[in-house]
Design an enzyme around this catalytic site. Structure first.
Site, PDB file in Angstrom:
ATOM      1  N   CYS A   8      -9.303  -5.304   4.952  1.00 25.96           N
ATOM      2  CA  CYS A   8     -10.077  -6.272   5.749  1.00 25.96           C
ATOM      3  C   CYS A   8     -10.917  -7.144   4.823  1.00 25.96           C
ATOM      4  CB  CYS A   8     -10.965  -5.545   6.757  1.00 25.96           C
ATOM      5  SG  CYS A   8     -10.078  -4.882   8.191  1.00 25.96           S
ATOM      6  N   ASP A  31       0.430  -5.851  -5.086  1.00 29.82           N
ATOM      7  CA  ASP A  31      -0.226  -4.544  -5.160  1.00 29.82           C
ATOM      8  C   ASP A  31      -0.934  -4.403  -6.506  1.00 29.82           C
ATOM      9  OD1 ASP A  31       0.343  -1.611  -3.548  1.00 29.82           O
ATOM     10  OD2 ASP A  31      -0.450  -1.526  -5.595  1.00 29.82           O
ATOM     11  N   HIS A  47      -7.069  -4.912  12.200  1.00 32.10           N
ATOM     12  CA  HIS A  47      -7.235  -3.587  11.609  1.00 32.10           C
ATOM     13  C   HIS A  47      -6.739  -2.478  12.534  1.00 32.10           C
ATOM     14  CE1 HIS A  47      -9.008  -0.483   9.028  1.00 32.10           C
ATOM     15  NE2 HIS A  47      -9.190   0.142  10.171  1.00 32.10           N
ATOM     16  N   HIS A 100       0.161  -1.548   6.517  1.00 29.28           N
ATOM     17  CA  HIS A 100       0.706  -2.511   5.562  1.00 29.28           C
ATOM     18  C   HIS A 100       2.149  -2.154   5.258  1.00 29.28           C
ATOM     19  CE1 HIS A 100      -1.360   0.763   3.449  1.00 29.28           C
ATOM     20  NE2 HIS A 100      -0.419   0.653   2.522  1.00 29.28           N
TER      21      HIS A 100
HETATM   22  P1  DGP Z   1      -0.545   3.252   0.663  1.00 28.93           P
HETATM   23  O1  DGP Z   1      -0.322   4.450  -0.216  1.00 28.93           O
HETATM   24  O2  DGP Z   1       0.701   2.938   1.460  1.00 28.93           O
HETATM   25  O3  DGP Z   1      -1.784   3.359   1.510  1.00 28.93           O
HETATM   26  O4  DGP Z   1      -0.720   2.026  -0.337  1.00 28.93           O
HETATM   27  C1  DGP Z   1      -1.908   1.358  -0.576  1.00 28.93           C
HETATM   28  C2  DGP Z   1      -1.650   0.399  -1.708  1.00 28.93           C
HETATM   29  O5  DGP Z   1      -2.742  -0.497  -1.770  1.00 28.93           O
HETATM   30  C3  DGP Z   1      -1.535   1.042  -3.079  1.00 28.93           C
HETATM   31  O6  DGP Z   1      -0.203   0.834  -3.568  1.00 28.93           O
HETATM   32  C4  DGP Z   1      -2.542   0.323  -3.945  1.00 28.93           C
HETATM   33  C5  DGP Z   1      -2.919  -0.862  -3.112  1.00 28.93           C
HETATM   34  N1  DGP Z   1      -4.312  -1.264  -3.253  1.00 28.93           N
HETATM   35  C6  DGP Z   1      -5.402  -0.492  -3.037  1.00 28.93           C
HETATM   36  N2  DGP Z   1      -6.520  -1.203  -3.243  1.00 28.93           N
HETATM   37  C7  DGP Z   1      -6.124  -2.454  -3.580  1.00 28.93           C
HETATM   38  C8  DGP Z   1      -6.833  -3.640  -3.912  1.00 28.93           C
HETATM   39  O7  DGP Z   1      -8.061  -3.712  -3.935  1.00 28.93           O
HETATM   40  N3  DGP Z   1      -6.079  -4.736  -4.221  1.00 28.93           N
HETATM   41  C9  DGP Z   1      -4.708  -4.710  -4.197  1.00 28.93           C
HETATM   42  N4  DGP Z   1      -4.080  -5.839  -4.522  1.00 28.93           N
HETATM   43  N5  DGP Z   1      -4.018  -3.605  -3.887  1.00 28.93           N
HETATM   44  C10 DGP Z   1      -4.721  -2.488  -3.583  1.00 28.93           C
END
Ligand code: DGP
Length: 114
Positions: A8, A31, A47, A100
């Site tokens: 968010c 990511d 959300h 996501h």
């Molecule tokens: P999941 O395991 O499906 O909840 O994946 C969450 C993903 O989100 C993980 O691959 C890392 C990514 N992630 C977490 N925090 C951030 C952030 O602050 N920025 C970006 N670009 N990605 C993030």
């Protein structure tokens, strides 16, 4: 917007991200911890944590996200194919509790893990 949700905050522009696509319904960004040469997250701008929590309006957003995935993948150069992952809950390793869609590609992903 959920005040403690990192996605968010990214959607609101409070935390920077490497955006690859945005419209009124979704944001797609790279990511922070890529698991493939190309690793992008497509995030609906509403959300909710999991498909089990999704209401009808949010289901429409997810539909729009999925419909946009091919165009996003094309823009990322993923003509050779890609994999989608939507982690649901602790056993799947979901760490961000805002639904996501992972897009993974840019390399041969092999045939392991589906
Ligand atoms: P999941 O395991 O499906 O909840 O994946 C969450 C993903 O989100 C993980 O691959 C890392 C990514 N992630 C977490 N925090 C951030 C952030 O602050 N920025 C970006 N670009 N990605 C993030």
């Amino acid at each position: 917007m959920e005040p403690n949700c990192i996605f968010c905050k990214i959607i609101a522009g409070e935390i920077p991200s490497d955006k690859v696509y945005e419209d009124g319904d979704m944001l797609a960004f790279r990511d922070i911890n890529p698991q493939a040469k190309v690793h992008v997250l497509v995030v609906p701008k509403s959300h909710f944590a999991t498909l089990a929590e999704m209401d009808a309006a949010q289901a429409e957003l997810v539909k729009k996200c999925l419909q946009k995935v091919p165009a996003i993948a094309e823009s990322l150069g993923l003509a050779g194919g890609y994999r989608l992952i939507v982690n649901q809950g602790a056993d799947a390793g979901q760490t961000v509790h805002h639904l996501h869609i992972h897009i993974l590609g840019g390399q041969n992903l092999g045939e392991k893990l589906v």
